[in-house]
Design a protein around this motif. Structure first.
Motif, PDB file in Angstrom:
ATOM      1  N   ARG A 231       0.813  -1.097  -0.091  1.00  0.00           N
ATOM      2  CA  ARG A 231      -0.010   0.049  -0.127  1.00  0.00           C
ATOM      3  C   ARG A 231       0.873   1.214   0.040  1.00  0.00           C
ATOM      4  O   ARG A 231       1.829   1.577   0.859  1.00  0.00           O
ATOM      5  N   GLU A 233       0.135   4.155   0.800  1.00  0.00           N
ATOM      6  CA  GLU A 233      -0.261   5.297   1.555  1.00  0.00           C
ATOM      7  C   GLU A 233       0.779   5.760   2.605  1.00  0.00           C
ATOM      8  O   GLU A 233       1.539   4.937   3.087  1.00  0.00           O
ATOM      9  N   HIS A 240       1.480   1.013  10.301  1.00  0.00           N
ATOM     10  CA  HIS A 240       1.573   1.092   8.743  1.00  0.00           C
ATOM     11  C   HIS A 240       2.885   0.563   8.134  1.00  0.00           C
ATOM     12  O   HIS A 240       3.744   1.391   8.387  1.00  0.00           O
TER      13      HIS A 240
HETATM   14 MN    MN Z   1      -5.421   1.685   5.752  1.00  0.00          MN
END
Ligand code: MN
Ligand code: ATP
Length: 463
Positions: A231, A233, A240
């Motif tokens: 990801r 992000e 994360h």
């Molecule tokens: Mn997320």
């Protein structure tokens, strides 16, 4: 190179046995009596083995007395009861061979405690520390538990692609995959001519194997994937990663209830398995990292998880009289602070939250009869927040098509996904477990970068 692993030496404790061990020196102490104690570790267990080296060894003065932290040695000798404190057995060496030296002036891992931040900069050496060795063994045991759990229940282990043309969660978070020379990208009318690229169109690294897993669930019943997920992000949080491992079971003939029940049983199974197989490592985490992990995991083995709807959760949170950074109201997504508040302050255990507003969840979740909420299910745990995200999937063709249009997706891109609802559609459900978040919860390690061997985060791709 025949050797006995130190874990086996310690568990068998076969006094009088002649053995050869190999490993890396942690410490050396010299006694006035003319011998040295060398503690070596080979990664097979948290504990090392004490080697007793006598001055009669031919290389005692030339080599043994020069051994330092980080050197690799082979030691052959006889296992004996240890009179000293701190270990039950020790190896009386008849022979010590230095396999690899480590210059103490430049070897970065000294006996003192290093910060996790520093250890991230030496990811090639950090597995030699107690903490990272223990994390690696717990990760391994948890992975084994995951396969065991599903295999014992007849699930098929499915390999979904890493490179994909479909974006499961909605645009934005995908890494692009291209074979173009970035300094010389072929263009048509000013835009990258992706039709000339390797795959003849846009491609990216997968954000989830779910859509492909659904294909197989609707043929084989119960399947699961367990692989890397990506990801893009840009969230620099302690929870994360840009590359993480996800476990995604997908089950046909299964609704939200069945999904939640399996998720809870699954987590409990992993916790018990790790407690049983990593006893020493878990005691270590409990002592040095987070003194609640053992009681938490043991308590969960027979406790029920709390169960409530999103609407009930929002109600509780807005009446909590707590100053949240992000205020709560019906329709907003729960933030980590809200998730943790529910687990840590209100219920003091993991919580399963179901039936979220459709506006904050992806298109594929099953629309509830109220027309406003979907059959979503998140499992939240103390300290980490969301550890599992799942749902019952929309199995009605027309509803799914309408949801795709509503959320701005092009149904043509998902023609095969729609067709599954045309031919023998059945209720089905599944979830995604973030493997690193699981390891964080189990070990109590605060930062997700320290529970994966080589973390990938914004700005970091070393090692
Ligand atoms: Mn997320
Ligand atoms: P969050 O809101 O915490 O970012 P999410 O809603 O994006 O999570 P899902 O898309 O439901 O998460 O993914 C399933 C699971 O994968 C999550 O429950 C979580 O355990 C894990 N996960 C999601 N994003 C990450 C990430 N960037 N790094 C590590 N694990 C992640």
């Amino acid at each position: 190179m025949n050797r006995t692993r130190i874990a086996d030496v310690l568990s068998k404790a076969d006094i009088g046995a002649r053995l050869t061990v190999m490993g890396w020196v942690r410490t050396r102490r010299d006694s006035k009596g003319g011998f040295s104690f060398i503690e070596i570790n080979d990664g097979s267990a948290l504990s090392g083995l004490q080697i007793v080296a006598d001055q009669d060894l031919p290389n005692y003065r030339t080599e043994v007395l020069k051994l330092q932290t980080g050197c690799a040695i082979r030691a052959a000798g006889t296992l004996a009861q240890s009179p000293g404190k701190g270990q039950a057995v020790e190896l009386h060496a008849g022979e010590i061979e230095v396999l690899g030296w480590a210059d103490p002036d430049i070897y970065p891992l000294q006996k003192k405690r290093h910060s996790f931040e520093f250890l991230r900069t030496i990811a090639h050496l950090r597995p030699r520390t107690n903490t990272f060795g223990a994390v690696a063994r717990v990760r391994n045991a948890a992975a084994m538990a995951i396969h065991r759990f599903f295999q014992d229940r007849g699930f098929i282990y499915l390999h979904t692609p890493v490179i994909t043309g479909s974006d499961c969660e909605g645009a934005g978070d995908m890494f692009r995959v291209t074979a173009f020379d970035l300094d010389d990208v072929p263009k048509t009318e000013g835009r990258a001519a992706l039709e000339k690229d390797f795959f003849g169109g846009p491609a990216g690294l997968t954000v989830s194997g779910q859509l492909e897993a659904e294909i197989y669930a609707l043929a084989m019943g119960d399947v699961y994937t367990f692989g890397p997920t990506f990801r893009a992000e840009n969230s620099n949080t302690s929870r994360h990663l840009a590359e993480f491992w996800m476990v995604e079971p997908e089950m046909a003939f299964c609704d939200l209830e069945c999904n939640a029940a399996i998720a809870v049983e699954f987590l409990k199974y992993i916790f018990s398995y790790v407690l049983e197989h990593c006893t020493e490592d878990m005691r270590f985490f409990n002592r040095f990292i987070d003194n609640t992990v053992l009681s938490t995991l043991e308590g969960l083995a027979d406790a029920d998880f709390e169960r409530l709807t999103y609407t009930e959760a929002v109600d509780l949170l807005s009446k909590a009289g707590e100053q949240f950074e992000f205020p709560v109201s019906w329709g907003v997504d729960l933030q980590s602070e809200h998730e943790r508040y529910l687990c840590e302050k209100v219920f003091k255990k993991p919580v399963v939250v179901t039936d979220y507003p459709k506006s904050i969840k992806p298109f594929y979740m099953k629309l509830n009869a109220d027309g406003n909420t979907v059959g979503a299910m998140d499992v939240l745990v103390p300290k980490v927040g969301e550890i599992i995200g799942g749902s019952q999937r929309e199995d009605d063709y027309d509803t799914l098509l309408a949801r795709m249009k509503e959320t701005g997706l092009n149904p043509e891109d998902y023609w095969w996904y729609l067709e599954l609802r045309k031919f023998g559609s059945v209720p089905h459900a599944g979830f995604g477990l973030g493997f690193e978040r699981l390891i964080q919860f189990i070990t109590g390690m605060a930062n997700i970068r320290d529970v994966i061997p080589f973390p990938r985060t914004p700005g970091n791709v070393a090692f």
